[in-house]
Design a protein around this motif. Structure first.
Motif, PDB file in Angstrom:
ATOM      1  N   MET A  57       0.868  -1.174   0.000  1.00 52.30           N
ATOM      2  CA  MET A  57       0.000   0.000   0.000  1.00 52.30           C
ATOM      3  C   MET A  57       0.904   1.223   0.000  1.00 52.30           C
ATOM      4  N   THR A  58       0.715   2.107  -0.961  1.00 47.63           N
ATOM      5  CA  THR A  58       1.620   3.241  -1.129  1.00 47.63           C
ATOM      6  C   THR A  58       0.931   4.545  -0.770  1.00 47.63           C
ATOM      7  N   SER A  59       1.675   5.405  -0.080  1.00 41.11           N
ATOM      8  CA  SER A  59       1.201   6.745   0.269  1.00 41.11           C
ATOM      9  C   SER A  59       2.265   7.753  -0.144  1.00 41.11           C
ATOM     10  N   ARG A  60       1.846   8.876  -0.652  1.00 38.34           N
ATOM     11  CA  ARG A  60       2.763   9.949  -1.019  1.00 38.34           C
ATOM     12  C   ARG A  60       2.816  11.029   0.054  1.00 38.34           C
ATOM     13  N   LEU A  61       2.239  10.740   1.239  1.00 40.88           N
ATOM     14  CA  LEU A  61       2.209  11.733   2.312  1.00 40.88           C
ATOM     15  C   LEU A  61       3.450  11.693   3.189  1.00 40.88           C
ATOM     16  N   GLY A  62       4.249  10.632   3.100  1.00 42.71           N
ATOM     17  CA  GLY A  62       5.458  10.532   3.925  1.00 42.71           C
ATOM     18  C   GLY A  62       5.111  10.225   5.368  1.00 42.71           C
ATOM     19  N   ILE A  63       6.121   9.930   6.164  1.00 45.81           N
ATOM     20  CA  ILE A  63       5.947   9.691   7.599  1.00 45.81           C
ATOM     21  C   ILE A  63       6.692  10.804   8.316  1.00 45.81           C
ATOM     22  N   PRO A  64       5.985  11.817   8.815  1.00 45.07           N
ATOM     23  CA  PRO A  64       6.666  12.974   9.392  1.00 45.07           C
ATOM     24  C   PRO A  64       7.493  12.669  10.637  1.00 45.07           C
ATOM     25  N   SER A  65       7.092  11.726  11.462  1.00 48.17           N
ATOM     26  CA  SER A  65       7.803  11.482  12.719  1.00 48.17           C
ATOM     27  C   SER A  65       8.755  10.293  12.652  1.00 48.17           C
ATOM     28  N   GLY A  66       8.834   9.581  11.544  1.00 48.96           N
ATOM     29  CA  GLY A  66       9.701   8.406  11.450  1.00 48.96           C
ATOM     30  C   GLY A  66       9.018   7.131  11.889  1.00 48.96           C
ATOM     31  N   GLU A  67       7.802   7.253  12.496  1.00 48.47           N
ATOM     32  CA  GLU A  67       7.032   6.061  12.823  1.00 48.47           C
ATOM     33  C   GLU A  67       5.554   6.350  12.615  1.00 48.47           C
ATOM     34  N   LEU A  68       4.792   5.278  12.479  1.00 44.58           N
ATOM     35  CA  LEU A  68       3.391   5.389  12.123  1.00 44.58           C
ATOM     36  C   LEU A  68       2.637   4.272  12.829  1.00 44.58           C
ATOM     37  N   ILE A  69       1.472   4.593  13.380  1.00 45.65           N
ATOM     38  CA  ILE A  69       0.620   3.553  13.971  1.00 45.65           C
ATOM     39  C   ILE A  69      -0.381   3.131  12.916  1.00 45.65           C
ATOM     40  N   LEU A  70      -0.403   1.835  12.633  1.00 47.73           N
ATOM     41  CA  LEU A  70      -1.305   1.261  11.640  1.00 47.73           C
ATOM     42  C   LEU A  70      -2.326   0.415  12.383  1.00 47.73           C
ATOM     43  N   HIS A  71      -3.599   0.749  12.229  1.00 46.20           N
ATOM     44  CA  HIS A  71      -4.695  -0.009  12.843  1.00 46.20           C
ATOM     45  C   HIS A  71      -5.134  -1.063  11.826  1.00 46.20           C
ATOM     46  N   VAL A  72      -4.982  -2.338  12.179  1.00 46.12           N
ATOM     47  CA  VAL A  72      -5.319  -3.438  11.281  1.00 46.12           C
ATOM     48  C   VAL A  72      -6.358  -4.318  11.949  1.00 46.12           C
ATOM     49  N   SER A  73      -7.394  -4.652  11.203  1.00 47.79           N
ATOM     50  CA  SER A  73      -8.425  -5.550  11.693  1.00 47.79           C
ATOM     51  C   SER A  73      -8.569  -6.694  10.699  1.00 47.79           C
ATOM     52  N   LEU A  74      -8.503  -7.930  11.213  1.00 45.79           N
ATOM     53  CA  LEU A  74      -8.577  -9.134  10.389  1.00 45.79           C
ATOM     54  C   LEU A  74      -9.725 -10.014  10.861  1.00 45.79           C
ATOM     55  N   ARG A  75     -10.351 -10.716   9.930  1.00 47.95           N
ATOM     56  CA  ARG A  75     -11.382 -11.697  10.292  1.00 47.95           C
ATOM     57  C   ARG A  75     -10.917 -13.067   9.825  1.00 47.95           C
ATOM     58  N   MET A  76     -11.044 -14.033  10.729  1.00 46.50           N
ATOM     59  CA  MET A  76     -10.638 -15.404  10.421  1.00 46.50           C
ATOM     60  C   MET A  76     -11.538 -16.339  11.211  1.00 46.50           C
ATOM     61  N   GLY A  77     -12.156 -17.286  10.534  1.00 44.87           N
ATOM     62  CA  GLY A  77     -13.009 -18.247  11.216  1.00 44.87           C
ATOM     63  C   GLY A  77     -14.171 -17.600  11.954  1.00 44.87           C
ATOM     64  N   GLY A  78     -14.726 -16.524  11.406  1.00 38.99           N
ATOM     65  CA  GLY A  78     -15.864 -15.862  12.036  1.00 38.99           C
ATOM     66  C   GLY A  78     -15.508 -14.924  13.174  1.00 38.99           C
ATOM     67  N   LYS A  79     -14.232 -14.838  13.533  1.00 38.02           N
ATOM     68  CA  LYS A  79     -13.792 -13.947  14.611  1.00 38.02           C
ATOM     69  C   LYS A  79     -12.986 -12.801  14.022  1.00 38.02           C
ATOM     70  N   THR A  80     -13.201 -11.596  14.578  1.00 35.89           N
ATOM     71  CA  THR A  80     -12.465 -10.420  14.133  1.00 35.89           C
ATOM     72  C   THR A  80     -11.512  -9.997  15.237  1.00 35.89           C
ATOM     73  N   GLN A  82      -8.413  -6.991  16.161  1.00 34.53           N
ATOM     74  CA  GLN A  82      -7.771  -5.736  15.770  1.00 34.53           C
ATOM     75  C   GLN A  82      -6.459  -5.569  16.518  1.00 34.53           C
ATOM     76  N   LYS A  83      -5.450  -5.097  15.806  1.00 36.80           N
ATOM     77  CA  LYS A  83      -4.135  -4.814  16.381  1.00 36.80           C
ATOM     78  C   LYS A  83      -3.683  -3.443  15.923  1.00 36.80           C
ATOM     79  N   ASP A  84      -2.977  -2.754  16.784  1.00 32.65           N
ATOM     80  CA  ASP A  84      -2.321  -1.508  16.426  1.00 32.65           C
ATOM     81  C   ASP A  84      -0.837  -1.813  16.279  1.00 32.65           C
ATOM     82  N   LEU A  85      -0.311  -1.621  15.083  1.00 32.91           N
ATOM     83  CA  LEU A  85       1.084  -1.916  14.777  1.00 32.91           C
ATOM     84  C   LEU A  85       1.869  -0.618  14.697  1.00 32.91           C
ATOM     85  N   VAL A  86       3.033  -0.567  15.325  1.00 39.01           N
ATOM     86  CA  VAL A  86       3.901   0.602  15.226  1.00 39.01           C
ATOM     87  C   VAL A  86       4.919   0.314  14.136  1.00 39.01           C
ATOM     88  N   LEU A  87       4.845   1.099  13.067  1.00 39.25           N
ATOM     89  CA  LEU A  87       5.741   0.923  11.929  1.00 39.25           C
ATOM     90  C   LEU A  87       6.824   1.981  11.988  1.00 39.25           C
TER      91      LEU A  87
END
Length: 101
Positions: A57-80, A82-87
């Motif tokens: 996934m590409t963004s042209r906005l850049g990462i101003p602070s050098g890190e980014l929190i990515l909120h990811v939600s996945l569904r598997m086997g009927g269960k959802t 969510q994790k917050d990943l620090v990139l």
């Protein structure tokens, strides 16, 4: 939001099935301060011990602070789940020249 003078940012996710069964994972949400991303493909089927990546996934906005929190939600086997990943930004890798024997 305005386009940044920084180089484009490519967000990459990697999933590994650590179970003994084949699983189908659906990406429900992928969101950050750079915006909401549509993960493609939306679903991945993973055999036991298989690792797979959706398209970057590409963004042209850049990462101003050098890190980014990515909120990811996945569904598997009927269960959802969510994790917050620090990139953290990494420099692109340079191809290495082959060594001479």
């Amino acid at each position: 939001m305005h386009e940044s003078n920084q180089p484009p940012v490519a967000l990459r996710l990697r999933l590994t099935n650590q179970s003994a069964e084949t699983v189908e994972v659906t990406f429900v949400l992928c969101k950050s301060e750079l915006g909401d991303f549509a993960v493609r493909p939306e679903k991945l089927a993973l055999a036991p011990e298989q690792t797979a990546e959706p398209d970057p996934m590409t963004s042209r906005l850049g990462i101003p602070s050098g890190e980014l929190i990515l909120h990811v939600s996945l569904r598997m086997g009927g269960k959802t789940e969510q994790k917050d990943l620090v990139l953290r930004q990494t420099a692109p890798t340079e191809p290495t020249a082959p060594s001479n024997p």
